[in-house]
Design a protein around this motif. Structure first.
Motif, PDB file in Angstrom:
ATOM      1  N   SER A  75       0.807  -1.217   0.000  1.00 13.75           N
ATOM      2  CA  SER A  75       0.000   0.000   0.000  1.00 13.75           C
ATOM      3  C   SER A  75       0.838   1.262   0.000  1.00 13.75           C
ATOM      4  CB  SER A  75      -0.933   0.012   1.224  1.00 13.75           C
ATOM      5  OG  SER A  75      -0.184   0.051   2.429  1.00 13.75           O
ATOM      6  N   LYS A  76       2.164   1.128   0.084  1.00 15.37           N
ATOM      7  CA  LYS A  76       3.038   2.297   0.119  1.00 15.37           C
ATOM      8  C   LYS A  76       4.175   2.120  -0.885  1.00 15.37           C
ATOM      9  CE  LYS A  76       2.190   3.242   5.024  1.00 15.37           C
ATOM     10  NZ  LYS A  76       2.806   3.392   6.369  1.00 15.37           N
ATOM     11  N   PHE A  77       4.624   3.249  -1.438  1.00 13.48           N
ATOM     12  CA  PHE A  77       5.752   3.204  -2.363  1.00 13.48           C
ATOM     13  C   PHE A  77       7.007   2.708  -1.652  1.00 13.48           C
ATOM     14  CE2 PHE A  77       3.187   6.626  -4.423  1.00 13.48           C
ATOM     15  CZ  PHE A  77       3.018   6.009  -5.655  1.00 13.48           C
ATOM     16  N   GLY A  78       7.882   2.063  -2.415  1.00 15.05           N
ATOM     17  CA  GLY A  78       9.194   1.717  -1.894  1.00 15.05           C
ATOM     18  C   GLY A  78      10.082   2.943  -1.839  1.00 15.05           C
ATOM     19  N   ASN A  79      11.299   2.753  -1.364  1.00 10.98           N
ATOM     20  CA  ASN A  79      12.254   3.858  -1.298  1.00 10.98           C
ATOM     21  C   ASN A  79      12.560   4.396  -2.689  1.00 10.98           C
ATOM     22  OD1 ASN A  79      12.630   3.467   1.514  1.00 10.98           O
ATOM     23  ND2 ASN A  79      14.159   1.890   1.129  1.00 10.98           N
ATOM     24  N   ASP A  80      12.693   5.728  -2.797  1.00 11.27           N
ATOM     25  CA  ASP A  80      13.327   6.286  -3.986  1.00 11.27           C
ATOM     26  C   ASP A  80      14.771   5.818  -4.023  1.00 11.27           C
ATOM     27  OD1 ASP A  80      10.987   7.655  -4.402  1.00 11.27           O
ATOM     28  OD2 ASP A  80      11.794   9.633  -3.902  1.00 11.27           O
ATOM     29  N   CYS A  81      15.339   5.686  -5.224  1.00 18.39           N
ATOM     30  CA  CYS A  81      16.762   5.366  -5.307  1.00 18.39           C
ATOM     31  C   CYS A  81      17.585   6.583  -4.883  1.00 18.39           C
ATOM     32  CB  CYS A  81      17.126   4.939  -6.725  1.00 18.39           C
ATOM     33  SG  CYS A  81      16.504   3.287  -7.143  1.00 18.39           S
ATOM     34  N   ALA A  82      18.737   6.329  -4.272  1.00 19.21           N
ATOM     35  CA  ALA A  82      19.589   7.398  -3.759  1.00 19.21           C
ATOM     36  C   ALA A  82      19.945   8.363  -4.882  1.00 19.21           C
ATOM     37  CB  ALA A  82      20.852   6.805  -3.146  1.00 19.21           C
ATOM     38  N   GLN A  83      19.808   9.669  -4.580  1.00 26.86           N
ATOM     39  CA  GLN A  83      20.034  10.697  -5.592  1.00 26.86           C
ATOM     40  C   GLN A  83      20.243  12.041  -4.916  1.00 26.86           C
ATOM     41  OE1 GLN A  83      15.908  11.753  -7.463  1.00 26.86           O
ATOM     42  NE2 GLN A  83      15.742   9.673  -6.613  1.00 26.86           N
ATOM     43  N   THR A  84      20.866  12.953  -5.651  1.00 22.97           N
ATOM     44  CA  THR A  84      21.026  14.327  -5.183  1.00 22.97           C
ATOM     45  C   THR A  84      19.817  15.141  -5.610  1.00 22.97           C
ATOM     46  OG1 THR A  84      23.433  14.161  -5.370  1.00 22.97           O
ATOM     47  CG2 THR A  84      22.496  16.364  -5.252  1.00 22.97           C
ATOM     48  N   VAL A  85      19.254  15.897  -4.684  1.00 28.00           N
ATOM     49  CA  VAL A  85      18.072  16.718  -4.987  1.00 28.00           C
ATOM     50  C   VAL A  85      18.469  17.833  -5.944  1.00 28.00           C
ATOM     51  CG1 VAL A  85      16.329  18.257  -4.026  1.00 28.00           C
ATOM     52  CG2 VAL A  85      17.026  16.212  -2.753  1.00 28.00           C
ATOM     53  N   LEU A  86      17.782  17.908  -7.082  1.00 31.77           N
ATOM     54  CA  LEU A  86      18.029  18.954  -8.064  1.00 31.77           C
ATOM     55  C   LEU A  86      17.175  20.171  -7.743  1.00 31.77           C
ATOM     56  CD1 LEU A  86      18.033  16.830 -11.352  1.00 31.77           C
ATOM     57  CD2 LEU A  86      19.976  17.467  -9.934  1.00 31.77           C
ATOM     58  N   ALA A  87      17.766  21.351  -7.852  1.00 33.83           N
ATOM     59  CA  ALA A  87      17.052  22.583  -7.493  1.00 33.83           C
ATOM     60  C   ALA A  87      15.761  22.739  -8.291  1.00 33.83           C
ATOM     61  CB  ALA A  87      17.958  23.791  -7.712  1.00 33.83           C
ATOM     62  N   LEU A  88      15.808  22.404  -9.579  1.00 36.63           N
ATOM     63  CA  LEU A  88      14.653  22.628 -10.440  1.00 36.63           C
ATOM     64  C   LEU A  88      13.449  21.802 -10.011  1.00 36.63           C
ATOM     65  CD1 LEU A  88      13.665  24.083 -13.011  1.00 36.63           C
ATOM     66  CD2 LEU A  88      14.362  22.063 -14.292  1.00 36.63           C
TER      67      LEU A  88
END
Length: 530
Positions: A75-88
């Motif tokens: 019922s819940k999404f899995g983890n996002d893959c590790a990444q750097t947050v982009l400003a845009l």
């Protein structure tokens, strides 16, 4: 009736309504049972399709997911893959430049119409997200509307990003028959194999799988066309704004392994010390740059060619017919480059002529800079920003797409399209030196999914004309998923002699032979940028 009693009764009815709206539903996969949610659409979220690629499995091909005996909550999404947050694309609460997500992220989500059973045998669309191979996630794309309205199954997939998904080094190759890099592509292939093995239980037909993707997702789908390991995993491909043959994006395994050795040293590891590399913190891996000057369109982390997974570059594979021959729907947006001006414009300040000239050189190479600047003099466009955005659109997206169409159409049906809403719905802010973002890169996605796309746009903001455009655009994608061709009498397969492209605008949908002229492809294609 007293006020407290009214509140209690209303609360009880609200609880019953929610309970009626969302009911648990169980499906058996090969790994074990999953419990999703069913309302107007059935959703199964965060299903692992491979083992967590952590510890000794960092930079190794995806391994099978472990089985489970107790039904798994989906019922819940899995983890996002590790990444750097982009400003845009930073979401509320996210700080640009910080790391989010986890290495344990190889999961997918399944959306099906209400009441679907294993006997339904519905067509399947597998969505591969974009984000320059360094950002994005499956959770940003809601497949509910597509599934519910069109009676199809939608699957959205996570795959490893950045250095974790694409690092190529000789020492890594020594562990894997000389091949390294392309782990993210292998993840996608593992997800497609999971679909082949499990989608029947969700109501889908494994013989009717279409892969679709935008930007890096579109480029991934071009790679699946060219990869022998992807043969038989799909029957059609939708490519939206894929940089498939754009300048600088045909890096060989040998070149990638050479440049990445400097990257490894910047991590304070020797390039052959895999224990050191696998112990490096994720934040350090994602925050360390790969040294060297590259073309502006170059994606630093991306598929590598002349490798076991991708024996040929995309251009060579397509031009010689050595690819997985299935129908293709390939398109771009009219103003792709305007989004990248938003990224490049520091603090919203206007782009100067000097920056425009330098950016042009990085895009087309020193030998082509003068002739390109003559073709796109900024005074003719009003601002250097608009001149650069137009040049970047034509050089990196529109004309390379035309080249892909011409090559593939010798062997398979190709349906070429352009999305062109001059005032496309978006939450992205336009710089002051652009006349709006137009039909910018990624602007078509909310129209195709008919829902909110995180960080980009929300279909709820459509005007009546945009809603009509969305209906037509989404229907074209869906008909291709269902039948392998768009259900439009005037949409002919691509003919290199005509350069015919189906154009989607708020005023309507019509075929056009003006695409090449509009994007100056007779100028660009002979330059043969590499």
């Amino acid at each position: 009736m007293s006020r407290p009693l009214r509140i209690l009764i209303c609360s009880a009815f609200a609880t019953l309504a929610v309970a009626h709206a969302q009911q648990p539903v169980t499906v058996q996969t090969q790994q074990g049972a999953v419990i999703g949610q069913q309302a107007e659409v059935r959703t199964f979220l965060g299903i692992p399709y491979a083992a967590p690629p952590v510890g000794d499995l960092r930079w190794k091909p995806p391994q099978p997911a472990a089985a489970w005996t107790t039904p798994r909550d989906a019922s819940k999404f899995g983890n996002d893959c590790a990444q750097t947050v982009l400003a845009l694309f930073a979401l509320p609460g996210e700080t640009p430049g910080t790391v989010k997500g986890q290495e344990d992220c190889l999961s997918l989500n399944v959306y099906t119409p209400k009441g679907t059973t294993a006997a339904s045998k519905l067509p399947v669309m597998v969505w591969i997200h974009g984000g320059a191979f360094t950002a994005g996630s499956s959770s940003g794309y809601d497949g509910s509307a597509l599934a519910q309205k069109n009676n199809i199954v939608v699957v959205t997939v996570n795959y490893r990003l950045g250095a974790l998904g694409w690092l190529a080094l000789p020492a890594l190759g020594a562990e894997n028959s000389g091949q390294s890099g392309n782990y993210g592509l292998m993840d996608q292939q593992a997800a497609l194999k999971w679909v082949q093995s499990n989608i029947t239980a969700f109501g889908g037909d494994p013989a009717k799988v279409t892969i679709a993707g935008e930007s890096a997702g579109g480029m991934s789908n071009c790679a699946h066309l060219a990869s022998p390991a992807s043969a038989g995993l799909f029957r059609g491909v939708i490519i939206q704004s894929g940089l498939c043959t754009s300048p600088g994006n045909s890096v060989t395994l040998t070149d990638a392994q050479s440049r990445n050795q400097k990257y490894a040293r910047n991590l304070d590891c020797q390039a052959d010390d895999l224990a050191c590399l696998r112990a490096a913190p994720v934040e350090k891996l994602l925050g360390t740059k790969v040294p060297g000057l590259r073309p502006a369109p170059n994606l630093v982390w991306s598929p590598v060619y002349a490798s076991g997974l991708l024996p040929l570059t995309l251009r060579d594979a397509f031009s010689t017919g050595q690819f997985n021959r299935v129908p293709v729907m390939n398109g771009t947006t009219h103003d792709e480059g305007r989004l990248f001006v938003s990224v490049a414009s520091p603090n919203g300040k206007p782009i100067s002529p000097v920056v425009y000239w330098g950016g042009t050189g990085l895009t087309v190479g020193a030998s082509n800079t003068v002739k390109v600047l003559k073709q796109y003099p900024y005074r003719n466009f009003g601002t250097p920003a608009l001149a650069f955005a137009t040049m970047f659109t034509d050089a990196v997206f529109s004309c390379p797409a035309l080249r892909v169409n011409a090559a593939l159409s010798k062997y398979v049906p190709v349906y070429a399209f352009e999305f062109n809403d001059p005032n496309a719905a978006t939450i992205v802010k336009s710089p002051p030196d652009l006349p709006g973002l137009g039909a910018h890169h990624s602007s078509s996605l909310a129209y195709a999914f008919q829902s909110k796309v995180d960080g980009l746009a929300d279909a709820a903001d459509f005007t009546p004309a945009q809603r009509q455009l969305s209906d037509a655009f989404s229907a074209a994608w869906v008909s291709f998923v269902k039948t392998g061709k768009p259900e439009s009498a005037d949409w002919k397969t691509f003919d290199p002699a005509q350069n015919n492209v189906q154009v989607f605008t708020p005023e309507g949908v019509q075929p056009s032979i003006l695409f090449s002229n509009d994007h100056r492809c007779t100028f660009w294609l002979p330059l043969d940028l590499q």
